[in-house]
Design a protein around this motif. Structure first.
Motif, short mmCIF file in Angstrom:
data_model
loop_
_atom_site.label_atom_id
_atom_site.label_comp_id
_atom_site.label_asym_id
_atom_site.label_seq_id
_atom_site.Cartn_x
_atom_site.Cartn_y
_atom_site.Cartn_z
N ALA A 1 17.11 -3.14 25.18
CA ALA A 1 17.99 -3.59 24.10
C ALA A 1 17.20 -4.23 22.96
O ALA A 1 17.47 -3.98 21.77
N LEU A 2 16.20 -5.05 23.31
CA LEU A 2 15.39 -5.69 22.27
C LEU A 2 14.53 -4.68 21.54
O LEU A 2 14.28 -4.82 20.33
N CYS A 3 14.06 -3.64 22.24
CA CYS A 3 13.30 -2.58 21.55
C CYS A 3 14.15 -1.89 20.50
O CYS A 3 13.70 -1.64 19.37
N VAL A 4 15.39 -1.58 20.86
CA VAL A 4 16.29 -0.93 19.90
C VAL A 4 16.56 -1.84 18.71
O VAL A 4 16.48 -1.42 17.54
N LEU A 5 16.89 -3.12 18.98
CA LEU A 5 17.15 -4.05 17.89
C LEU A 5 15.94 -4.21 16.98
O LEU A 5 16.08 -4.24 15.74
N THR A 6 14.77 -4.31 17.58
CA THR A 6 13.55 -4.48 16.78
C THR A 6 13.30 -3.27 15.90
O THR A 6 12.99 -3.40 14.70
N CYS A 7 13.44 -2.07 16.47
CA CYS A 7 13.20 -0.86 15.69
C CYS A 7 14.21 -0.71 14.56
O CYS A 7 13.88 -0.25 13.47
N VAL A 8 15.45 -1.10 14.81
CA VAL A 8 16.48 -0.97 13.78
C VAL A 8 16.26 -1.97 12.65
O VAL A 8 16.40 -1.64 11.47
N LEU A 9 15.92 -3.20 13.00
CA LEU A 9 15.85 -4.26 12.01
C LEU A 9 14.52 -4.32 11.27
O LEU A 9 14.48 -4.58 10.06
N LEU A 10 13.41 -4.08 11.96
CA LEU A 10 12.11 -4.37 11.37
C LEU A 10 11.44 -3.18 10.70
O LEU A 10 10.36 -3.35 10.14
N VAL A 11 12.03 -1.99 10.78
CA VAL A 11 11.44 -0.87 10.05
C VAL A 11 11.93 -0.83 8.61
O VAL A 11 11.46 -0.02 7.81
N ARG A 12 12.83 -1.72 8.24
CA ARG A 12 13.32 -1.77 6.87
C ARG A 12 12.37 -2.60 6.01
O ARG A 12 11.99 -3.71 6.39
N PRO A 13 12.01 -2.11 4.84
CA PRO A 13 11.10 -2.88 3.98
C PRO A 13 11.65 -4.26 3.61
O PRO A 13 10.88 -5.21 3.50
N THR A 14 12.97 -4.34 3.42
CA THR A 14 13.53 -5.63 3.01
C THR A 14 13.35 -6.72 4.05
O THR A 14 13.37 -7.90 3.74
N ALA A 15 13.18 -6.34 5.33
CA ALA A 15 12.99 -7.35 6.37
C ALA A 15 11.65 -8.05 6.26
O ALA A 15 11.47 -9.14 6.80
N HIS A 16 10.70 -7.46 5.55
CA HIS A 16 9.34 -8.00 5.49
C HIS A 16 9.06 -8.73 4.18
O HIS A 16 7.95 -9.22 3.97
N ARG A 17 10.04 -8.78 3.28
CA ARG A 17 9.84 -9.52 2.04
C ARG A 17 9.79 -10.99 2.35
O ARG A 17 10.56 -11.51 3.14
N VAL A 18 8.86 -11.73 1.70
CA VAL A 18 8.75 -13.16 1.89
C VAL A 18 9.20 -13.87 0.63
O VAL A 18 9.27 -13.31 -0.42
N LEU B 1 0.80 -1.22 0.00
CA LEU B 1 0.00 0.00 0.00
C LEU B 1 0.84 1.28 0.00
O LEU B 1 0.43 2.28 -0.60
N LEU B 2 1.98 1.27 0.68
CA LEU B 2 2.74 2.49 0.88
C LEU B 2 3.79 2.65 -0.21
O LEU B 2 4.29 1.68 -0.77
N THR B 3 4.15 3.90 -0.48
CA THR B 3 5.02 4.19 -1.62
C THR B 3 6.39 4.73 -1.23
O THR B 3 7.25 4.85 -2.09
N THR B 4 6.61 5.08 0.02
CA THR B 4 7.91 5.59 0.43
C THR B 4 8.39 4.85 1.68
O THR B 4 7.60 4.31 2.46
N ALA B 5 9.72 4.88 1.86
CA ALA B 5 10.30 4.20 3.02
C ALA B 5 9.91 4.89 4.32
O ALA B 5 9.72 4.23 5.34
N ASP B 6 9.77 6.22 4.31
CA ASP B 6 9.38 6.93 5.53
C ASP B 6 7.97 6.55 5.96
O ASP B 6 7.71 6.35 7.15
N GLU B 7 7.06 6.48 5.00
CA GLU B 7 5.70 6.06 5.35
C GLU B 7 5.70 4.64 5.92
O GLU B 7 5.00 4.36 6.89
N PHE B 8 6.49 3.77 5.31
CA PHE B 8 6.55 2.38 5.79
C PHE B 8 7.11 2.34 7.20
O PHE B 8 6.61 1.61 8.06
N ARG B 9 8.16 3.11 7.46
CA ARG B 9 8.80 3.11 8.78
C ARG B 9 7.82 3.57 9.85
O ARG B 9 7.72 2.96 10.92
#
Length: 477
Positions: free
Chosen positions: A460-477, A355-363
């Motif tokens: 620590a897990l909050c920081v890791l999660t925010c760093v890793l999972l806001v990237r669109p490539t992390a959600h590609r299946v 649905l989203l078109t930019t990385a900022d919107e996705f983040r």
């Protein structure tokens, strides 16, 4: 020259789509005539943009396109020579800029692989929590002198449980990997060989750790090891209802909260539940063995790849044990809603990609979804913790510091499971093991510092999660 820069036909790397090959030798015979005067040669970047149009149109960040280029074997030297760009990232930015964003509508929820029913997850949470009643029935067996400042019989029981957690978490990962590859026979074969070995290892450790007067506790630990192995088989193969039926005799522990039950009745209920669980597991393995016997796998993933899952099971299990009996019940019951919210987060991420078109919107969207899912889980855990403290006999008083500590442990568990679902299990295992070690030291020397360990792990897990999972490539299946 270009033949060494592209993959073989039909090959992919890491599951990414292959860019269609185009070689000079692919042109039809007779098409090598020089261009007419005044004719401009085609821009190679235009040709590449046409070939990647469908993939680039759905990307929400240039890094997705760069990953596709690199996965197809396109080197920086080739990119500089043919396209005049410094590297794959510069080329990806140009392709991203010249391609219009076109995202298809999201698929209906029922069609998505990460949509699941709440009822099924609640059932799993129930079968996770019911074994806690076995410790109520088996309390008279945990006798003998206490060691290391622990209650009687705790050492062999604890040693066998830790062994079972590590082994069965790793075994479950390997079996799930086979199921993900579509080879159910290989998954069954892994369980046939791994589950008995895990039961034997857990029982042996429990017996070896028993001291004088702790033989009944060692036998209880051996039964616990057998149960963990059989339950792993049933859960991996999707037989939660069979496991619930097998655990139903443990409901006889409810009167034991207020009344003293005869010891023969306690032992009979425990053995009946253990026999039913083991029998169902054996029946399921036999019925799914395949017409030609158990198929041999193709090698599967390296065994070392399953080790972080076992270590994560060790760290998270230790954190739960430190929380206390009533908190264990609340945390295990909460695993059902936790699993459902993990599925909801993954499904929402896939929908945002379309649905989203930019990385900022996705983040921003993913961060909001993460906050809502984590907040929802902690709200459920708060309700369950309060209920368990009121109903469990001898439970600790409900105080603000205790509630805060349990919620921090819950946050560590949920965020660790989330990272595990996205392939970050090694990071989650390290954080949980460090937190468990700090909790153990705090229990021995400074009990008031226990919440600090859980709080640091949650941060620590909050920081890791925010760093890793806001990237669109992390959600590609």
């Amino acid at each position: 020259m270009s033949g060494s820069l592209w993959l073989k036909p039909g090959a992919t790397r890491d599951g990414l789509p292959q860019i269609p090959r185009q070689r000079a030798t692919d042109a039809p015979r007779g098409s090598h005539a020089p261009p007419s005067p005044g004719h401009l040669a085609a821009d190679p970047l235009d040709e590449l943009a046409d070939r990647l149009d469908a993939l680039a149109a759905t990307a929400v960040h240039p890094d997705e396109i760069a990953a596709i280029l690199e996965s197809d074997g396109m080197t920086d030297d080739h990119i500089r020579l043919v396209y005049g760009r410094a590297d794959s990232f510069a080329l990806a930015e140009d392709l991203y800029a010249r391609t219009e964003r076109r995202h298809p509508a999201p698929e209906p929820p029922a069609a998505g692989p990460w949509h699941t029913g709440l009822a099924g997850c609640l059932l799993r949470g129930l079968v996770f929590a019911l074994p806690g009643l076995a410790y109520v029935l088996g309390a008279p067996l945990l006798s003998g002198p206490g060691r290391y400042g622990l209650p009687p019989g705790t050492v062999p029981l604890f040693a066998g449980a830790v062994t079972g957690w590590v082994w069965n978490q790793a075994l479950a990962h390997r079996a799930y990997t086979w199921l993900g590859l579509g080879d159910r026979a290989a998954a069954v074969r892994a369980l046939v060989t791994g589950a008995p070995a895990g039961a034997l290892a857990g029982a042996a450790v429990a017996v070896a750790a028993a001291g004088p007067g702790e033989r009944p506790a060692a036998l209880f630990g051996a039964g616990q090891a057998l149960y963990l192995a059989a339950a792993t088989v049933l859960l991996v193969l999707g037989r939660e209802r069979a496991l619930l039926v097998a655990l139903s005799p443990l409901a006889g522990a409810v009167p034991a909260f207020r009344h003293d039950l005869p010891e023969p009745l306690r032992v009979a209920l425990l053995l009946l539940s253990l026999a039913a669980t083991t029998g169902f597991a054996a029946l399921v393995l036999w019925s799914t063995r395949g017409p030609g016997g158990l198929a041999r796998g193709r090698g599967g993933p390296p065994l070392a790849r399953s080790l972080p899952y076992g270590l994560f099971g060790l760290g998270s299990g230790l954190l739960v044990l430190y929380a206390g009996a009533d908190a264990v019940i609340a945390l295990t019951l909460s695993m059902g809603p936790a699993e459902w919210l993990l599925h909801r987060f993954r499904a929402a991420g896939l929908a945002r990609l379309r649905l989203l078109t930019t990385a900022d919107e996705f983040r921003r969207a993913v961060t909001g979804t993460l906050a809502r899912c984590l907040g929802g889980y902690l709200a459920v855990l708060l309700v369950l913790t309060t209920a368990a403290a009121l109903l469990w006999p001898g439970a600790a008083a409900v105080t603000a510091p205790r509630i805060a500590s349990l919620l921090l442990v819950g946050a560590v568990l949920w965020l660790g499971l989330l990272l595990q679902a996205f392939g970050g299990v090694a990071k989650a295992a390290v954080v949980c093991l460090l937190a468990a070690a700090a909790q153990g030291l705090a229990q021995a020397f400074a009990p008031a510092a226990g919440p600090l360990a859980a709080g640091a792990a949650a941060a620590a897990l909050c920081v890791l999660t925010c760093v890793l999972l806001v990237r669109p490539t992390a959600h590609r299946v």
